[in-house]
Design a protein around this motif. Structure first.
Motif, PDB file in Angstrom:
ATOM      1  N   LEU A  16       0.821  -1.214   0.000  1.00  0.00           N
ATOM      2  CA  LEU A  16       0.000   0.000   0.000  1.00  0.00           C
ATOM      3  C   LEU A  16       0.851   1.258   0.000  1.00  0.00           C
ATOM      4  N   GLU A  17       0.276   2.321  -0.542  1.00  0.00           N
ATOM      5  CA  GLU A  17       0.896   3.639  -0.496  1.00  0.00           C
ATOM      6  C   GLU A  17       0.202   4.454   0.592  1.00  0.00           C
ATOM      7  N   PRO A  18       0.943   5.307   1.312  1.00  0.00           N
ATOM      8  CA  PRO A  18       0.284   6.175   2.293  1.00  0.00           C
ATOM      9  C   PRO A  18      -0.623   7.176   1.585  1.00  0.00           C
ATOM     10  N   ILE A  19      -1.894   7.221   1.985  1.00  0.00           N
ATOM     11  CA  ILE A  19      -2.828   8.125   1.313  1.00  0.00           C
ATOM     12  C   ILE A  19      -3.228   9.301   2.199  1.00  0.00           C
ATOM     13  N   ILE A  20      -2.842   9.265   3.466  1.00  0.00           N
ATOM     14  CA  ILE A  20      -3.133  10.372   4.375  1.00  0.00           C
ATOM     15  C   ILE A  20      -1.825  10.809   5.012  1.00  0.00           C
ATOM     16  N   GLN A  21      -1.672  12.123   5.215  1.00  0.00           N
ATOM     17  CA  GLN A  21      -0.453  12.665   5.791  1.00  0.00           C
ATOM     18  C   GLN A  21      -0.778  13.479   7.036  1.00  0.00           C
ATOM     19  N   ILE A  22       0.086  13.359   8.024  1.00  0.00           N
ATOM     20  CA  ILE A  22      -0.049  14.157   9.243  1.00  0.00           C
ATOM     21  C   ILE A  22       1.141  15.103   9.285  1.00  0.00           C
ATOM     22  N   GLY A  23       0.855  16.389   9.414  1.00  0.00           N
ATOM     23  CA  GLY A  23       1.912  17.397   9.400  1.00  0.00           C
ATOM     24  C   GLY A  23       1.959  18.201  10.673  1.00  0.00           C
ATOM     25  N   LYS A  24       2.187  19.502  10.533  1.00  0.00           N
ATOM     26  CA  LYS A  24       2.433  20.361  11.687  1.00  0.00           C
ATOM     27  C   LYS A  24       1.202  20.572  12.561  1.00  0.00           C
ATOM     28  N   GLY A  26      -0.906  18.282  13.407  1.00  0.00           N
ATOM     29  CA  GLY A  26      -1.153  17.090  14.205  1.00  0.00           C
ATOM     30  C   GLY A  26      -2.501  16.479  13.859  1.00  0.00           C
ATOM     31  N   ILE A  27      -3.201  16.011  14.882  1.00  0.00           N
ATOM     32  CA  ILE A  27      -4.479  15.352  14.671  1.00  0.00           C
ATOM     33  C   ILE A  27      -5.611  16.331  14.933  1.00  0.00           C
ATOM     34  N   SER A  28      -6.436  16.562  13.919  1.00  0.00           N
ATOM     35  CA  SER A  28      -7.590  17.457  14.059  1.00  0.00           C
ATOM     36  C   SER A  28      -8.872  16.642  13.881  1.00  0.00           C
ATOM     37  N   ASP A  29     -10.011  17.287  14.127  1.00  0.00           N
ATOM     38  CA  ASP A  29     -11.294  16.611  13.974  1.00  0.00           C
ATOM     39  C   ASP A  29     -11.542  16.218  12.519  1.00  0.00           C
ATOM     40  N   ASN A  30     -11.141  17.091  11.604  1.00  0.00           N
ATOM     41  CA  ASN A  30     -11.308  16.788  10.179  1.00  0.00           C
ATOM     42  C   ASN A  30     -10.465  15.587   9.764  1.00  0.00           C
ATOM     43  N   LEU A  31      -9.253  15.504  10.283  1.00  0.00           N
ATOM     44  CA  LEU A  31      -8.377  14.382   9.965  1.00  0.00           C
ATOM     45  C   LEU A  31      -8.975  13.079  10.493  1.00  0.00           C
ATOM     46  N   VAL A  49       3.616  10.295   8.453  1.00  0.00           N
ATOM     47  CA  VAL A  49       3.824  11.363   9.433  1.00  0.00           C
ATOM     48  C   VAL A  49       5.075  12.118   9.017  1.00  0.00           C
ATOM     49  N   HIS A  50       4.964  13.435   8.852  1.00  0.00           N
ATOM     50  CA  HIS A  50       6.130  14.252   8.524  1.00  0.00           C
ATOM     51  C   HIS A  50       6.897  14.498   9.823  1.00  0.00           C
ATOM     52  N   LEU A  51       8.025  13.848   9.928  1.00  0.00           N
ATOM     53  CA  LEU A  51       8.778  13.831  11.188  1.00  0.00           C
ATOM     54  C   LEU A  51       9.292  15.208  11.594  1.00  0.00           C
ATOM     55  N   GLU A  52       9.665  16.035  10.622  1.00  0.00           N
ATOM     56  CA  GLU A  52      10.257  17.340  10.939  1.00  0.00           C
ATOM     57  C   GLU A  52       9.222  18.307  11.511  1.00  0.00           C
ATOM     58  N   SER A  54       5.875  17.421  12.608  1.00  0.00           N
ATOM     59  CA  SER A  54       4.840  16.848  13.471  1.00  0.00           C
ATOM     60  C   SER A  54       5.091  17.200  14.938  1.00  0.00           C
ATOM     61  N   PRO A  55       4.022  17.561  15.676  1.00  0.00           N
ATOM     62  CA  PRO A  55       4.200  17.936  17.079  1.00  0.00           C
ATOM     63  C   PRO A  55       4.499  16.743  17.997  1.00  0.00           C
ATOM     64  N   LYS A  56       4.153  15.529  17.580  1.00  0.00           N
ATOM     65  CA  LYS A  56       4.361  14.332  18.398  1.00  0.00           C
ATOM     66  C   LYS A  56       5.087  13.275  17.595  1.00  0.00           C
ATOM     67  N   THR A  57       5.535  12.235  18.280  1.00  0.00           N
ATOM     68  CA  THR A  57       6.184  11.121  17.594  1.00  0.00           C
ATOM     69  C   THR A  57       5.127  10.271  16.900  1.00  0.00           C
ATOM     70  N   PRO A  58       5.519   9.517  15.881  1.00  0.00           N
ATOM     71  CA  PRO A  58       4.549   8.664  15.185  1.00  0.00           C
ATOM     72  C   PRO A  58       3.860   7.645  16.097  1.00  0.00           C
ATOM     73  N   LYS A  59       4.586   7.102  17.085  1.00  0.00           N
ATOM     74  CA  LYS A  59       3.959   6.137  18.004  1.00  0.00           C
ATOM     75  C   LYS A  59       2.854   6.787  18.815  1.00  0.00           C
ATOM     76  N   GLU A  60       3.101   8.000  19.307  1.00  0.00           N
ATOM     77  CA  GLU A  60       2.074   8.715  20.073  1.00  0.00           C
ATOM     78  C   GLU A  60       0.856   9.014  19.198  1.00  0.00           C
ATOM     79  N   LEU A  61       1.118   9.458  17.976  1.00  0.00           N
ATOM     80  CA  LEU A  61       0.025   9.751  17.055  1.00  0.00           C
ATOM     81  C   LEU A  61      -0.768   8.489  16.726  1.00  0.00           C
TER      82      LEU A  61
END
Length: 149
Positions: A16-24, A26-31, A49-52, A54-61
């Motif tokens: 699979l290809e990642p189809i959703i991205q999490i950026g600066k 973070g997690i919102s209601d729309n996401l 998850v864009h590591l640079e 993102s407000p949290k680590t991928p595991k937390e997200l």
């Protein structure tokens, strides 16, 4: 979920290809709503998850998304999260009922029947008797009309 089931889902998620991205943001209601709808359709989902930024680590997200969506975290590698949630037909139908039938424009779609060239010509001839086209029935007739042998 057993480790063997998780391994099988990891194997399926590999292509699979990642189809959703999490950026600066973070997690919102729309996401969450978008991921929820996607999980209803696909069951298995890859998120980048864009590591640079993102407000949290991928595991937390991943844990936050899993608890909010009722999904299971299959794996987190680098900046990629794989989530799984079994499709529940009752929940999907309930969501569709809440959304309604859509706009009037969407419900009043026209059914278009594609007609071939002959059908269009017959229709044209039936409307206008002067539009009769003298079309040859066989290849030999066409050749005779055009002066060929």
């Amino acid at each position: 979920m057993t480790s063997k089931e998780r391994a099988a889902w990891r194997a399926k998620a590999n292509s699979l290809e990642p189809i959703i991205q999490i950026g600066k943001e973070g997690i919102s209601d729309n996401l969450i709503a978008q991921i929820d709808d996607t999980l209803d359709v696909r069951e298995l989902l890859k998120i980048r998850v864009h590591l640079e930024t993102s407000p949290k680590t991928p595991k937390e997200l991943a844990n936050e998304l899993a608890s909010a969506l009722g999904a299971e975290v299959i794996q987190v590698i680098g900046g990629v999260i794989v989530l799984y949630r079994e499709a529940d037909e009752a929940r999907i139908m309930e969501k569709k009922k809440k959304r309604g039938s859509g706009t009037a424009k969407a419900t009043a779609k026209k059914k278009v029947k594609i007609k071939g060239m002959r059908a269009r010509q017959r229709e044209k001839e039936s409307k206008n008797p002067y539009a009769v086209y003298d079309r040859p029935r066989y290849k030999n007739d066409r050749d005779k009309k055009q002066g060929r042998k």
